[in-house]
Design a protein around this motif. Structure first.
Motif, PDB file in Angstrom:
ATOM      1  N   PHE A 277       0.998  -1.385   0.209  1.00  0.00           N
ATOM      2  CA  PHE A 277      -0.436  -0.083   0.232  1.00  0.00           C
ATOM      3  C   PHE A 277       0.604   1.539  -0.041  1.00  0.00           C
ATOM      4  O   PHE A 277       0.584   2.201  -0.103  1.00  0.00           O
ATOM      5  CB  PHE A 277      -1.187  -0.257   0.947  1.00  0.00           C
ATOM      6  N   ILE A 278       2.026   1.017   0.734  1.00  0.00           N
ATOM      7  CA  ILE A 278       3.091   2.583   0.604  1.00  0.00           C
ATOM      8  C   ILE A 278       3.391   2.721  -0.634  1.00  0.00           C
ATOM      9  O   ILE A 278       3.470   4.029  -1.312  1.00  0.00           O
ATOM     10  CB  ILE A 278       4.412   2.294   1.842  1.00  0.00           C
ATOM     11  N   ASP A 279       3.406   1.551  -2.012  1.00  0.00           N
ATOM     12  CA  ASP A 279       3.940   1.778  -2.480  1.00  0.00           C
ATOM     13  C   ASP A 279       2.857   2.060  -3.679  1.00  0.00           C
ATOM     14  O   ASP A 279       3.500   3.394  -4.799  1.00  0.00           O
ATOM     15  CB  ASP A 279       3.910  -0.250  -3.240  1.00  0.00           C
ATOM     16  N   MET A 280       1.301   1.620  -3.630  1.00  0.00           N
ATOM     17  CA  MET A 280       0.709   2.349  -4.488  1.00  0.00           C
ATOM     18  C   MET A 280       0.410   3.967  -3.951  1.00  0.00           C
ATOM     19  O   MET A 280       0.634   4.609  -4.921  1.00  0.00           O
ATOM     20  CB  MET A 280      -0.255   2.078  -3.775  1.00  0.00           C
ATOM     21  N   TYR A 281       0.922   3.711  -2.338  1.00  0.00           N
ATOM     22  CA  TYR A 281       0.680   5.611  -2.514  1.00  0.00           C
ATOM     23  C   TYR A 281       1.502   6.237  -2.765  1.00  0.00           C
ATOM     24  O   TYR A 281       1.258   7.533  -3.634  1.00  0.00           O
ATOM     25  CB  TYR A 281       0.801   6.661  -1.156  1.00  0.00           C
ATOM     26  N   ARG A 282       2.698   5.788  -3.502  1.00  0.00           N
ATOM     27  CA  ARG A 282       3.995   6.683  -3.780  1.00  0.00           C
ATOM     28  C   ARG A 282       3.489   6.827  -5.430  1.00  0.00           C
ATOM     29  O   ARG A 282       3.697   7.613  -5.648  1.00  0.00           O
ATOM     30  CB  ARG A 282       5.384   5.484  -3.730  1.00  0.00           C
ATOM     31  N   ALA A 283       3.058   5.677  -5.340  1.00  0.00           N
ATOM     32  CA  ALA A 283       3.011   5.486  -7.182  1.00  0.00           C
ATOM     33  C   ALA A 283       1.619   6.351  -7.495  1.00  0.00           C
ATOM     34  O   ALA A 283       1.476   7.827  -8.458  1.00  0.00           O
ATOM     35  CB  ALA A 283       2.514   4.464  -7.924  1.00  0.00           C
ATOM     36  N   ALA A 284       0.666   6.631  -6.595  1.00  0.00           N
ATOM     37  CA  ALA A 284      -0.386   7.503  -6.235  1.00  0.00           C
ATOM     38  C   ALA A 284       0.044   9.046  -6.255  1.00  0.00           C
ATOM     39  O   ALA A 284      -0.582  10.317  -7.656  1.00  0.00           O
ATOM     40  CB  ALA A 284      -1.997   7.813  -6.191  1.00  0.00           C
ATOM     41  N   CYS A 285       0.867   9.704  -5.450  1.00  0.00           N
ATOM     42  CA  CYS A 285       1.839  11.160  -5.939  1.00  0.00           C
ATOM     43  C   CYS A 285       2.234  10.856  -6.723  1.00  0.00           C
ATOM     44  O   CYS A 285       2.499  12.915  -6.915  1.00  0.00           O
ATOM     45  CB  CYS A 285       2.346  11.531  -4.116  1.00  0.00           C
ATOM     46  N   ALA A 286       3.410  10.576  -7.300  1.00  0.00           N
ATOM     47  CA  ALA A 286       3.599  10.488  -8.360  1.00  0.00           C
ATOM     48  C   ALA A 286       2.778  10.692  -9.310  1.00  0.00           C
ATOM     49  O   ALA A 286       3.216  11.707 -11.021  1.00  0.00           O
ATOM     50  CB  ALA A 286       4.438   9.067  -8.127  1.00  0.00           C
ATOM     51  N   ARG A 287       1.860  10.261 -10.042  1.00  0.00           N
ATOM     52  CA  ARG A 287       0.851   9.975 -11.022  1.00  0.00           C
ATOM     53  C   ARG A 287       0.325  11.517 -10.797  1.00  0.00           C
ATOM     54  O   ARG A 287       0.091  12.438 -11.402  1.00  0.00           O
ATOM     55  CB  ARG A 287      -0.001   9.164 -10.828  1.00  0.00           C
TER      56      ARG A 287
END
Length: 360
Positions: A277-287
């Motif tokens: 979920f931290i990986d997904m949070y980073r990806a969402a912020c990056a997008r």
């Protein structure tokens, strides 16, 4: 000196043979870091505080580098400079008004005449350099702009690639490491340990420390592995994260049931779910910030690109606020698990239920 392998480098260093420039790269990041330490030790001994300078390749100042090259060694035979993660594809974090070709040329011009008392180490630990196989030489050839700097290092110094080792090579290394710590392990059991750790060198190293501490001078057998080692299962963690993202209750609990088969390592199960979920949070912020997969991989030092790609895919179905809520739920779950109150399986099932109830 042409490109050599890690074993040949260690042999050279043991003989006191040092080059003035090294370029070390490869997907086996722990090996890159290990060889870097060996070279530094050979160059400056125990005098790193006085004779070692560390520079960030992402913001390399060529004038500063030149001045450091000319310095005379203090309390050691060599003056050593470590340059980490200089990327010829993107030499600066901000490339506005700059061209990579010009910066790379300036770097090569700067290091053309390295004084005999200076050792420069370029090591790559924060991004992956693409390579292709050369059937004539049997070695890998760099495919991007980093090839020019690596080729120069091979011409006037030493070039080393640290690829991911095969299962058999890892098994032999594991057996050797275990033996060095006074314990025993068979090649078959070592192979199983490598497979359980998904051939990740850092994970294997940590598990060896734990297993040897437990076994002492006794043999580490398969039953000890199954008792103490958490089998890595990234695809199942991704499956669980994906199911939560699309509110698929059935798939989420099927994935959790699969993960909960490892009854001795349920804390590790929660840690890996949280990491997804931290990986997904980073990806969402990056997008949201207009960043791409390669940016996230480089910024957060991911070794495996597929993890970032999965995070980008799954996070597209969840809002940033929902991801935050899920991470808070997992944080609170960790506190509850550490308190030792309640059944671990029920606590994790409650966490998944809470995450499925969050809204975008």
């Amino acid at each position: 000196m042409p490109q050599i392998d890690p074993k040949a480098l260690k042999a050279q260093l043991s003989k006191g043979e040092l080059s003035n420039i090294y370029y070390i790269f490869g997907r086996n990041i722990p090996e890159v870091e290990r060889l870097t330490k060996h070279i530094i030790k050979a160059a400056v001994g125990d005098n790193e505080d006085y004779a070692l300078n560390k520079l960030n390749g992402k913001n390399l100042d060529f004038s500063e580098l030149y001045d450091m090259m000319q310095m005379m060694p203090m309390m050691s035979e060599y003056n050593c400079i470590l340059i980490n993660d200089y990327n010829c594809e993107k030499p600066r974090e901000v490339m506005t008004g700059l061209k990579a070709e010009n910066l790379n040329k300036e770097l090569l011009d700067t290091i053309k005449e390295i004084p005999s008392q200076t050792v420069i180490i370029f090591n790559i630990t924060g991004f992956e350099i693409p390579v292709k196989s050369d059937y004539k030489s049997g070695k890998n050839i760099i495919k991007d702009k980093n090839k020019k700097l690596a080729d120069y290092a091979a011409k006037v110094g030493t070039l080393i690639e640290c690829p991911i080792k095969s299962e058999n090579e890892l098994a032999k290394d594991i057996a050797s490491s275990v033996s060095a710590r006074g314990s025993l392990i068979s090649i078959d059991t070592a192979s199983e340990l490598a497979e359980m750790c998904q051939y990740d060198a850092l994970t294997i190293r940590n598990e060896i420390e734990k297993l040897c501490a437990y076994a002492g001078k006794n043999e580490i057998k398969a039953d000890i592995l199954h008792q103490l080692v958490h089998r890595q299962s990234d695809m199942t963690f991704f499956k669980l994260a994906d199911a939560v993202a699309v509110f698929n209750k059935r798939s989420a609990f099927e994935a959790l049931d699969e993960l909960m088969q490892d009854k001795e390592n349920r804390g590790a199960v929660l840690a890996n779910i949280t990491a997804s979920f931290i990986d997904m949070y980073r990806a969402a912020c990056a997008r949201k910030s207009g960043r791409q997969v390669n940016d996230v991989k480089e910024d957060f030092l991911y070794v495996w690109e597929f993890k970032v790609k999965n995070a980008f895919r799954d996070s597209s179905r969840m809002s940033i606020n929902r991801l935050r809520e899920c991470i808070k739920i997992l944080r609170d779950t960790n506190i509850t698990l550490n308190s030792g109150v309640g059944d671990e399986k029920i606590i994790l099932e409650q966490a998944v239920t809470k995450m499925l109830m969050t809204k975008n």
